[in-house]
Design a protein around this motif. Structure first.
Motif, mmCIF file in Angstrom:
data_model
loop_
_atom_site.group_PDB
_atom_site.id
_atom_site.type_symbol
_atom_site.label_atom_id
_atom_site.label_comp_id
_atom_site.label_asym_id
_atom_site.label_seq_id
_atom_site.Cartn_x
_atom_site.Cartn_y
_atom_site.Cartn_z
ATOM 1 N N ALA A 115 41.017 33.794 55.068
ATOM 2 C CA ALA A 115 42.180 33.320 54.320
ATOM 3 C C ALA A 115 43.346 33.109 55.272
ATOM 4 O O ALA A 115 43.381 33.700 56.352
ATOM 5 N N ALA A 116 44.279 32.262 54.850
ATOM 6 C CA ALA A 116 45.471 32.014 55.651
ATOM 7 C C ALA A 116 46.649 31.716 54.737
ATOM 8 O O ALA A 116 46.472 31.247 53.604
ATOM 9 N N MET A 175 49.787 32.874 59.227
ATOM 10 C CA MET A 175 49.071 34.128 59.421
ATOM 11 C C MET A 175 47.719 34.013 58.724
ATOM 12 O O MET A 175 47.628 33.400 57.655
ATOM 13 N N ALA A 176 46.709 34.603 59.316
ATOM 14 C CA ALA A 176 45.365 34.448 58.763
ATOM 15 C C ALA A 176 44.534 35.706 58.937
ATOM 16 O O ALA A 176 44.873 36.585 59.735
ATOM 17 N N TRP A 177 43.447 35.731 58.174
ATOM 18 C CA TRP A 177 42.436 36.782 58.313
ATOM 19 C C TRP A 177 41.093 36.108 58.612
ATOM 20 O O TRP A 177 40.729 35.118 57.968
ATOM 21 N N PHE A 178 40.415 36.674 59.583
ATOM 22 C CA PHE A 178 39.054 36.287 59.907
ATOM 23 C C PHE A 178 38.192 37.533 59.822
ATOM 24 O O PHE A 178 38.706 38.656 59.800
ATOM 25 N N PRO A 233 28.526 43.782 49.251
ATOM 26 C CA PRO A 233 27.994 44.231 50.543
ATOM 27 C C PRO A 233 28.121 43.164 51.630
ATOM 28 O O PRO A 233 28.332 43.496 52.797
ATOM 29 N N GLU A 234 28.024 41.909 51.257
ATOM 30 C CA GLU A 234 28.143 40.832 52.250
ATOM 31 C C GLU A 234 29.559 40.646 52.775
ATOM 32 O O GLU A 234 29.783 39.867 53.695
ATOM 33 N N ASP A 235 30.523 41.357 52.211
ATOM 34 C CA ASP A 235 31.885 41.343 52.745
ATOM 35 C C ASP A 235 32.044 42.332 53.902
ATOM 36 O O ASP A 235 33.096 42.366 54.555
ATOM 37 N N THR A 236 31.018 43.115 54.163
ATOM 38 C CA THR A 236 31.070 44.080 55.264
ATOM 39 C C THR A 236 31.248 43.354 56.593
ATOM 40 O O THR A 236 30.483 42.455 56.927
ATOM 41 N N ALA A 237 32.298 43.729 57.319
ATOM 42 C CA ALA A 237 32.617 43.062 58.595
ATOM 43 C C ALA A 237 33.818 43.736 59.232
ATOM 44 O O ALA A 237 34.490 44.566 58.607
ATOM 45 N N LEU A 238 34.068 43.327 60.471
ATOM 46 C CA LEU A 238 35.313 43.686 61.146
ATOM 47 C C LEU A 238 36.316 42.590 60.814
ATOM 48 O O LEU A 238 36.043 41.413 61.070
ATOM 49 N N TYR A 239 37.427 42.964 60.224
ATOM 50 C CA TYR A 239 38.424 42.003 59.785
ATOM 51 C C TYR A 239 39.562 41.934 60.789
ATOM 52 O O TYR A 239 40.149 42.951 61.152
ATOM 53 N N TYR A 240 39.882 40.692 61.184
ATOM 54 C CA TYR A 240 40.919 40.453 62.178
ATOM 55 C C TYR A 240 42.107 39.717 61.569
ATOM 56 O O TYR A 240 41.933 38.790 60.766
ATOM 57 N N CYS A 241 43.279 40.092 62.001
ATOM 58 C CA CYS A 241 44.504 39.370 61.681
ATOM 59 C C CYS A 241 44.796 38.410 62.831
ATOM 60 O O CYS A 241 44.559 38.747 64.004
ATOM 61 N N ALA A 242 45.274 37.220 62.504
ATOM 62 C CA ALA A 242 45.578 36.230 63.535
ATOM 63 C C ALA A 242 46.838 35.471 63.165
ATOM 64 O O ALA A 242 47.218 35.415 61.987
ATOM 65 N N ALA A 243 47.473 34.874 64.166
ATOM 66 C CA ALA A 243 48.704 34.117 63.922
ATOM 67 C C ALA A 243 48.760 32.888 64.819
ATOM 68 O O ALA A 243 48.207 32.883 65.924
ATOM 69 N N SER A 259 54.518 42.580 65.701
ATOM 70 C CA SER A 259 55.679 43.006 66.473
ATOM 71 C C SER A 259 55.754 42.201 67.760
ATOM 72 O O SER A 259 54.786 41.565 68.164
ATOM 73 N N GLY A 260 56.902 42.214 68.370
ATOM 74 C CA GLY A 260 57.081 41.500 69.627
ATOM 75 C C GLY A 260 57.735 40.147 69.448
ATOM 76 O O GLY A 260 58.286 39.587 70.378
ATOM 77 N N ARG A 261 57.657 39.605 68.260
ATOM 78 C CA ARG A 261 58.339 38.368 67.915
ATOM 79 C C ARG A 261 58.275 38.231 66.409
ATOM 80 O O ARG A 261 57.508 38.921 65.754
ATOM 81 N N THR A 262 59.061 37.324 65.879
ATOM 82 C CA THR A 262 59.022 37.119 64.444
ATOM 83 C C THR A 262 57.993 36.059 64.110
ATOM 84 O O THR A 262 57.875 35.043 64.810
ATOM 85 N N PHE A 263 57.244 36.300 63.064
ATOM 86 C CA PHE A 263 56.223 35.361 62.641
ATOM 87 C C PHE A 263 56.591 34.683 61.321
ATOM 88 O O PHE A 263 55.737 34.125 60.649
ATOM 89 N N SER A 264 57.865 34.724 60.982
ATOM 90 C CA SER A 264 58.277 34.180 59.689
ATOM 91 C C SER A 264 58.009 32.680 59.584
ATOM 92 O O SER A 264 57.838 32.155 58.491
#
Length: 122
Positions: free
Chosen positions: A49-50, A34-37, A87-97, A25-30
C-alpha cells in the motif's frame, strides 16, 4: 541521517488484526509518498500500500478491503491497519518513502526501514 523505523509486528491468528507504524526522522516526509512493502520467505518483495502527500492511496489487490494506510504529517508517521489477516499475509513488512508520487515499484523508493515481522497462524 534519514531513518524509517517500523513497529507493531507480531504473531496473530488468522482473522485477527494488527496495526503497523512507521516513524520517520532526519527529514520531514510531509510532501513525500509513504508506502508499505512485504517480503515472504523465498519470495520477492512486493508492494502492499502507499499514500501520497495529498492523501491519495493505492493498494495491492491482495489486501484491498482488508488493509488501510494512513499518515500523520505532524508526527511524521505512517500506519498500516491490517484486518482479516490470512496466513499468506505472513512476511517481513517494510516502510518506504520517496519524494515523488505513488509508484508500486520498489525501485522508486529512496528510503527504507529495517522491517517488522508479521506472522499469521492458521
Amino acid at each position: 541521517q534519514v531513518q524509517l523505523v517500523e513497529s507493531g509486528g507480531g504473531l496473530v491468528q488468522a482473522g485477527g488484526s494488527l496495526r503497523l507504524s512507521c516513524a520517520a526522522s532526519g527529514r520531514t516526509f510531509s510532501s513525500s509518498t509513504m508506502a508499505w512493502f512485504r517480503q515472504a520467505p523465498g519470495k520477492e518483495r512486493e508492494f502492499v500500500a502507499a499514500i501520497s502527500w495529498s492523501g491519495g492511496t493505492s493498494y495491492a489487490d491482495s489486501v484491498k478491503d482488508r488493509f488501510s494506510i494512513s499518515r500523520d504529517k505532524a508526527k511524521n508517521t505512517v500506519s498500516l491497519q491490517m484486518n482479516s489477516l490470512k496466513p499468506e499475509d505472513t512476511a517481513l513488512y517494510y516502510c518506504a518513502a520517496r519524494t515523488l508520487g505513488i509508484t508500486t515499484s520498489q525501485r522508486g523508493y529512496n528510503y527504507w526501514g529495517q522491517g517488522t515481522q508479521v506472522t499469521v497462524s492458521s
